[in-house]
Design an enzyme around this catalytic site. Structure first.
Site, short mmCIF file in Angstrom:
data_model
loop_
_atom_site.label_atom_id
_atom_site.label_comp_id
_atom_site.label_asym_id
_atom_site.label_seq_id
_atom_site.Cartn_x
_atom_site.Cartn_y
_atom_site.Cartn_z
N HIS A 17 -9.30 -16.31 -49.51
CA HIS A 17 -8.88 -16.62 -48.45
C HIS A 17 -9.21 -17.06 -47.55
O HIS A 17 -8.29 -18.05 -46.21
CB HIS A 17 -9.18 -15.22 -47.47
CG HIS A 17 -8.96 -14.86 -46.13
ND1 HIS A 17 -8.95 -14.16 -45.08
CD2 HIS A 17 -8.07 -15.63 -45.12
CE1 HIS A 17 -8.14 -14.00 -44.47
NE2 HIS A 17 -7.60 -15.09 -43.92
N SER A 137 5.08 5.95 -14.50
CA SER A 137 3.56 5.80 -13.69
C SER A 137 3.33 4.44 -13.41
O SER A 137 3.16 4.18 -12.16
CB SER A 137 2.63 5.92 -14.38
OG SER A 137 2.82 7.34 -14.76
N GLU A 166 1.79 -1.28 -26.69
CA GLU A 166 1.70 -2.29 -26.08
C GLU A 166 1.77 -3.97 -26.62
O GLU A 166 2.48 -4.52 -26.03
CB GLU A 166 -0.05 -1.99 -25.57
CG GLU A 166 0.52 -0.87 -24.47
CD GLU A 166 -0.42 0.16 -25.20
OE1 GLU A 166 0.16 1.19 -24.13
OE2 GLU A 166 0.22 0.18 -25.66
N PHE A 192 -4.93 -1.47 -20.62
CA PHE A 192 -3.99 -1.32 -21.98
C PHE A 192 -3.53 -3.19 -22.12
O PHE A 192 -3.44 -3.46 -23.41
CB PHE A 192 -2.64 -0.66 -22.17
CG PHE A 192 -3.24 1.22 -21.85
CD1 PHE A 192 -4.18 1.52 -22.41
CD2 PHE A 192 -2.28 1.94 -21.39
CE1 PHE A 192 -4.89 2.93 -22.36
CE2 PHE A 192 -2.24 2.96 -20.91
CZ PHE A 192 -3.96 3.38 -21.84
N HIS A 216 -2.16 0.24 -12.16
CA HIS A 216 -3.50 0.98 -12.13
C HIS A 216 -4.44 0.24 -12.39
O HIS A 216 -5.18 0.12 -12.79
CB HIS A 216 -3.22 2.17 -12.93
CG HIS A 216 -2.46 3.32 -12.95
ND1 HIS A 216 -0.95 2.96 -13.10
CD2 HIS A 216 -2.47 4.26 -13.06
CE1 HIS A 216 -0.01 4.26 -13.08
NE2 HIS A 216 -0.43 5.29 -12.77
N ASP A 224 -8.01 10.09 -14.55
CA ASP A 224 -7.01 9.62 -15.79
C ASP A 224 -8.57 9.26 -16.85
O ASP A 224 -9.02 9.21 -17.92
CB ASP A 224 -6.80 8.04 -15.96
CG ASP A 224 -5.21 8.65 -15.68
OD1 ASP A 224 -4.43 9.91 -16.05
OD2 ASP A 224 -4.18 7.59 -15.26
N ARG A 283 -1.93 2.04 -8.10
CA ARG A 283 -2.10 2.93 -8.58
C ARG A 283 -2.07 3.90 -6.85
O ARG A 283 -0.54 5.08 -6.59
CB ARG A 283 -3.01 4.02 -8.97
CG ARG A 283 -2.64 5.22 -9.21
CD ARG A 283 -3.67 6.17 -9.84
NE ARG A 283 -3.52 7.61 -10.06
CZ ARG A 283 -3.31 8.41 -9.18
NH1 ARG A 283 -4.39 8.15 -8.54
NH2 ARG A 283 -3.61 9.79 -9.40
#
Length: 430
Positions: A17, A137, A166, A192, A216, A224, A283
């Site tokens: 590799h 949301s 995502e 995220f 958010h 959450d 939010r």
């Protein structure tokens, strides 16, 4: 795998590799000979390869010529559509009257973003918005409500439901931007952005006009829980503002608007840019900032300078600095301090990168040297270190969140006007 001199395989060997074949234990010359080549001239093209490529080249040239003919006759038959295609590919935007857009007062910036997306859905025909299964949301549904999602075999809508993926969504947005002719925007929760970082980095490197909608944006995500609370994320994404691309400009614009009015201007900037843009949105509802002069909308247009004065006093004793929802908290604190005879200035810095690109004289006029500085951030204190400096005080969050409604967390973590006023008085020795 690399076939060695005696034909043994080098598959499943870590060494192949990250090392040259010789170091991996395969003799390069013997390997070339074994594959039927000439070790003295290893890059010679085999005759059969030459023939195969020549045949393919002829096919492709033929295909390209046929396509050119198809386009020529299409353009002759569809003059208006051809003009539209050229406009899309040129990157020109339609005229949008940003002064006329109605924005409700005291909204969450994600809701303000929904309003803007509703305008764009009707005005910008070549905008495509995506969301990672969170359109209700992250409020990209402001766009979706005026169009429809892509479905198999039907691409007449302008919305891409990416599902909970995502990184894939961000890669697809990069692909759209590379193709050209469309403006891709993709939305999800700010926490995220972690999953998207490799693709975000590539859009920054390639100077792609992709708009990231991250909502958010702080510990105020409510029920959450701590896993969904972005604490270190703003610091991470703002590093892309510090990184130059090959055009010697900041590789990304990161905007965290302070109220609905700044969100209007942040979106204006986002669609007009040629670099990737991040919109970091709240939010929870945020009080609209007071107008210094006649129009809060016009003052919010200064967002394009990266930072500007939102509240002032003659001879202020302290300059208070924040981004996003914390600016309104500073305004609240400023009211309490003013009532005790302490004059203050409040500065909103939606993008430190854009602010640093302003002339020295402008930066000095906003943040005068020698004035005491106080910073408030819902992320890591380092978010404001470059603006507040070592001598000032930064109220930030340097631990992983606890799970509770945001009003409770604001109280526990000291995100309120009262705490701001107390900390500023202590800083001033009063």
């Amino acid at each position: 795998g690399a076939k060695g001199p005696s034909g043994e395989s080098f598959e499943d060997k870590v060494s192949t590799h990250g090392q040259p074949l010789s170091a991996a234990g395969a003799d390069f010359a013997a390997t070339v000979e074994n594959l039927g080549g000439d070790a003295a001239n290893p890059f010679a093209v085999f005759e059969e390869s030459r023939e195969a490529f020549a045949e393919r080249r002829a096919q492709l040239r033929d295909w390209a010529a046929r396509q050119a003919e198809v386009e020529k006759s299409w353009r002759a038959e569809h003059k208006e559509l051809a003009h539209k295609l050229d406009m899309f590919l040129s990157g020109k935007l339609p005229e949008i009257d940003y002064k006329a857009i109605e924005m409700k007062a005291d909204v969450a910036t994600r809701a303000a973003s929904a309003t803007m997306l509703g305008v764009f859905a009707e005005k910008i025909e070549n905008m495509i918005v995506a969301s990672a299964d969170l359109s209700n949301s992250d409020k990209t549904d402001g766009f979706l409500k005026k169009t429809k999602a892509f479905t198999k075999g039907d691409f007449s809508g302008k919305f891409f439901q990416a599902g909970v993926s995502e990184l894939t969504m961000a890669c697809v947005a990069n692909g759209m931007a590379l193709h050209g002719g469309v403006i891709p925007a993709c939305g999800t929760f700010f926490v995220f952005s972690d999953y998207m970082k490799p693709a975000v980095r590539l859009s920054a490197l390639m100077r792609l006009h992709v708009i990231y909608i991250w909502t958010h944006d702080s510990f105020r995500v409510g029920e959450d829980g701590p896993t969904h609370q972005p604490v270190e994320h703003e610091a991470q994404i703002r590093l892309m503002e510090q990184l130059k691309n090959h055009h010697d400009e900041r590789s990304m614009v990161v905007l965290r608007p302070a109220d609905g009015e700044e969100t209007v201007m942040a979106w204006k900037l986002a669609v007009e840019e040629h670099r990737p843009v991040a919109l970091v949105l709240s939010r929870q509802n945020i009080k609209t900032l007071p107008a210094l002069g006649s129009s809060r909308r016009e003052e919010a247009a200064q967002l394009a300078k990266g930072g500007y004065v939102v509240l002032d006093a003659p001879k202020p004793a302290v300059v208070m600095i924040a981004t996003g929802s914390e600016v309104a908290t500073l305004v609240e604190g400023a009211g309490l301090l003013a009532s005790e005879g302490i004059p203050v200035r409040v500065v909103s810095v939606p993008s430190e990168g854009l602010f640093r690109d302003q002339p020295e004289s402008y930066r000095q006029s906003v943040l005068p040297a020698g004035m005491v500085r106080y910073g408030l951030t819902s992320g890591l204190p380092v978010n404001l270190m470059g603006l507040v400096g070592e001598k000032g005080l930064i109220h930030g969050l340097d631990h992983f969140g606890y799970s509770a409604p945001y009003t409770v967390l604001d109280e526990k973590f000291g995100y309120n006007g009262k705490t701001v006023a107390e900390e500023v008085k202590k800083l001033l020795g009063k």
